[in-house]
Scaffold this motif. Sequence first.
Motif, PDB file in Angstrom:
ATOM      1  N   LEU A  35       0.697  -1.132  -0.148  1.00  0.00           N
ATOM      2  CA  LEU A  35      -0.541   0.218   0.311  1.00  0.00           C
ATOM      3  C   LEU A  35       0.806   1.555  -0.023  1.00  0.00           C
ATOM      4  O   LEU A  35       0.609   2.346  -0.555  1.00  0.00           O
ATOM      5  CB  LEU A  35      -0.713  -0.141   1.435  1.00  0.00           C
ATOM      6  CG  LEU A  35      -1.854  -1.032   1.733  1.00  0.00           C
ATOM      7  CD1 LEU A  35      -3.226  -1.499   2.745  1.00  0.00           C
ATOM      8  CD2 LEU A  35      -2.910  -1.216  -0.336  1.00  0.00           C
ATOM      9  N   ASP A  36       1.837   1.128   1.296  1.00  0.00           N
ATOM     10  CA  ASP A  36       2.677   2.645   1.047  1.00  0.00           C
ATOM     11  C   ASP A  36       4.071   2.332  -0.959  1.00  0.00           C
ATOM     12  O   ASP A  36       3.424   4.009  -0.933  1.00  0.00           O
ATOM     13  CB  ASP A  36       3.816   1.919   1.806  1.00  0.00           C
ATOM     14  CG  ASP A  36       3.993   1.988   3.172  1.00  0.00           C
ATOM     15  OD1 ASP A  36       2.271   2.618   3.285  1.00  0.00           O
ATOM     16  OD2 ASP A  36       4.767   1.463   3.817  1.00  0.00           O
ATOM     17  N   ALA A  37       3.865   1.701  -1.513  1.00  0.00           N
ATOM     18  CA  ALA A  37       4.358   1.613  -3.360  1.00  0.00           C
ATOM     19  C   ALA A  37       2.640   2.375  -4.025  1.00  0.00           C
ATOM     20  O   ALA A  37       3.473   3.125  -3.923  1.00  0.00           O
ATOM     21  CB  ALA A  37       5.062   0.658  -3.259  1.00  0.00           C
ATOM     22  N   ALA A  38       2.524   1.777  -3.424  1.00  0.00           N
ATOM     23  CA  ALA A  38       0.574   2.144  -4.217  1.00  0.00           C
ATOM     24  C   ALA A  38       0.786   3.566  -4.626  1.00  0.00           C
ATOM     25  O   ALA A  38       0.500   4.300  -5.076  1.00  0.00           O
ATOM     26  CB  ALA A  38      -0.163   1.046  -4.162  1.00  0.00           C
ATOM     27  N   ALA A  39       0.529   3.507  -3.183  1.00  0.00           N
ATOM     28  CA  ALA A  39       0.508   5.440  -2.528  1.00  0.00           C
ATOM     29  C   ALA A  39       1.340   6.245  -3.984  1.00  0.00           C
ATOM     30  O   ALA A  39       1.543   7.178  -3.848  1.00  0.00           O
ATOM     31  CB  ALA A  39       0.511   5.423  -1.336  1.00  0.00           C
ATOM     32  N   ALA A  40       2.926   5.847  -3.440  1.00  0.00           N
ATOM     33  CA  ALA A  40       3.766   6.957  -4.050  1.00  0.00           C
ATOM     34  C   ALA A  40       4.379   6.500  -5.268  1.00  0.00           C
ATOM     35  O   ALA A  40       3.906   7.629  -6.238  1.00  0.00           O
ATOM     36  CB  ALA A  40       5.023   5.925  -3.489  1.00  0.00           C
ATOM     37  N   LEU A  41       3.132   5.592  -6.305  1.00  0.00           N
ATOM     38  CA  LEU A  41       3.109   5.016  -7.402  1.00  0.00           C
ATOM     39  C   LEU A  41       2.399   6.169  -7.635  1.00  0.00           C
ATOM     40  O   LEU A  41       2.267   6.883  -9.095  1.00  0.00           O
ATOM     41  CB  LEU A  41       2.558   3.375  -7.652  1.00  0.00           C
ATOM     42  CG  LEU A  41       3.938   2.123  -8.038  1.00  0.00           C
ATOM     43  CD1 LEU A  41       3.098   1.693  -7.919  1.00  0.00           C
ATOM     44  CD2 LEU A  41       4.843   2.884  -9.105  1.00  0.00           C
ATOM     45  N   ALA A  42       0.787   6.121  -7.365  1.00  0.00           N
ATOM     46  CA  ALA A  42      -0.393   7.365  -7.999  1.00  0.00           C
ATOM     47  C   ALA A  42       0.337   8.831  -7.453  1.00  0.00           C
ATOM     48  O   ALA A  42       0.583   9.589  -8.430  1.00  0.00           O
ATOM     49  CB  ALA A  42      -1.248   7.124  -6.839  1.00  0.00           C
ATOM     50  N   GLU A  43       1.632   8.521  -6.706  1.00  0.00           N
ATOM     51  CA  GLU A  43       2.087   9.484  -6.250  1.00  0.00           C
ATOM     52  C   GLU A  43       2.801  10.823  -8.288  1.00  0.00           C
ATOM     53  O   GLU A  43       2.393  11.571  -8.238  1.00  0.00           O
ATOM     54  CB  GLU A  43       2.121  10.009  -6.134  1.00  0.00           C
ATOM     55  CG  GLU A  43       3.521  12.047  -5.419  1.00  0.00           C
ATOM     56  CD  GLU A  43       2.473  12.971  -4.916  1.00  0.00           C
ATOM     57  OE1 GLU A  43       2.747  14.284  -5.692  1.00  0.00           O
ATOM     58  OE2 GLU A  43       1.667  12.560  -4.699  1.00  0.00           O
ATOM     59  N   CYS A  44       4.216   9.371  -8.315  1.00  0.00           N
ATOM     60  CA  CYS A  44       4.265   9.617  -9.403  1.00  0.00           C
ATOM     61  C   CYS A  44       3.575   9.562 -10.519  1.00  0.00           C
ATOM     62  O   CYS A  44       4.545  10.700 -11.120  1.00  0.00           O
ATOM     63  CB  CYS A  44       5.031   8.143  -9.999  1.00  0.00           C
ATOM     64  SG  CYS A  44       6.729   7.960  -8.356  1.00  0.00           S
ATOM     65  N   HIS A  45       2.508   9.412 -10.506  1.00  0.00           N
ATOM     66  CA  HIS A  45       1.968   9.169 -11.883  1.00  0.00           C
ATOM     67  C   HIS A  45       1.331  10.577 -11.952  1.00  0.00           C
ATOM     68  O   HIS A  45       0.904  11.339 -13.085  1.00  0.00           O
ATOM     69  CB  HIS A  45       0.840   8.526 -11.845  1.00  0.00           C
ATOM     70  CG  HIS A  45       1.098   7.134 -13.641  1.00  0.00           C
ATOM     71  ND1 HIS A  45       1.453   6.589 -14.264  1.00  0.00           N
ATOM     72  CD2 HIS A  45       1.458   5.610 -12.118  1.00  0.00           C
ATOM     73  CE1 HIS A  45       2.187   5.722 -14.256  1.00  0.00           C
ATOM     74  NE2 HIS A  45       2.041   4.926 -13.378  1.00  0.00           N
ATOM     75  N   ALA A  46       0.776  11.208 -10.894  1.00  0.00           N
ATOM     76  CA  ALA A  46       0.689  12.529 -10.131  1.00  0.00           C
ATOM     77  C   ALA A  46       1.129  13.717 -11.137  1.00  0.00           C
ATOM     78  O   ALA A  46       1.227  14.441 -12.034  1.00  0.00           O
ATOM     79  CB  ALA A  46      -0.039  13.144  -9.753  1.00  0.00           C
ATOM     80  N   ARG A  47       2.745  13.415 -10.543  1.00  0.00           N
ATOM     81  CA  ARG A  47       3.306  14.496 -11.129  1.00  0.00           C
ATOM     82  C   ARG A  47       3.701  14.042 -12.160  1.00  0.00           C
ATOM     83  O   ARG A  47       3.888  15.563 -12.949  1.00  0.00           O
ATOM     84  CB  ARG A  47       5.084  14.023 -10.354  1.00  0.00           C
ATOM     85  CG  ARG A  47       4.723  14.246  -8.723  1.00  0.00           C
ATOM     86  CD  ARG A  47       6.017  14.478  -7.975  1.00  0.00           C
ATOM     87  NE  ARG A  47       7.434  13.754  -8.450  1.00  0.00           N
ATOM     88  CZ  ARG A  47       7.345  12.343  -8.052  1.00  0.00           C
ATOM     89  NH1 ARG A  47       7.329  11.477  -7.569  1.00  0.00           N
ATOM     90  NH2 ARG A  47       9.307  12.788  -8.811  1.00  0.00           N
TER      91      ARG A  47
END
Length: 161
Positions: A35-47
């Motif tokens: 879940l921590d990595a999933a949150a980071a992936l979503a942030e990467c895609h937003a950026r």
Amino acid sequence: MPIDSGHLTQPPSPSALLRAFVRPIDRNRPHHRVLDAAAALAECHARRRAVIEEARDPAVSSARILRLIDEIDRERTTQMALIDNWVATNLAHRAGASLHTETLGAVIDRMARKWIAAQHALDGDPEGRTHLHWSRLAELADGYRDLITDVIERRRRLPVW
């Protein structure tokens, strides 16, 4: 779900995964590296989406845009590897079970990308594809649920590198 050393030992549910995309890490929920990595992936895609929007400005340096996208994609690769390492460490793999074509990290990365596209469409999609984005996200969530169910029941196995 069983808990081992403070970490959940099964893949998160589709709903937990979708919540991770939208919410920052909640220190009150059980810690789960996926879940921590999933949150980071979503942030990467937003950026990444923001950088691509920025690239439409002719005054912005192409070299800068490429550098930023490379940095974001390296971070995505790191987060996908964290998920895949979690899979290799925590999930039993039955020899002879059907092999899935993608790693769990790649599956979650695709879901994160579609989550950001669907959220962005809510802000006004000039192409009128809001429903399409949300339908595809729902299909990905259903496919993820089927995949993790098959993995837990040892009918399928995930690639590990």
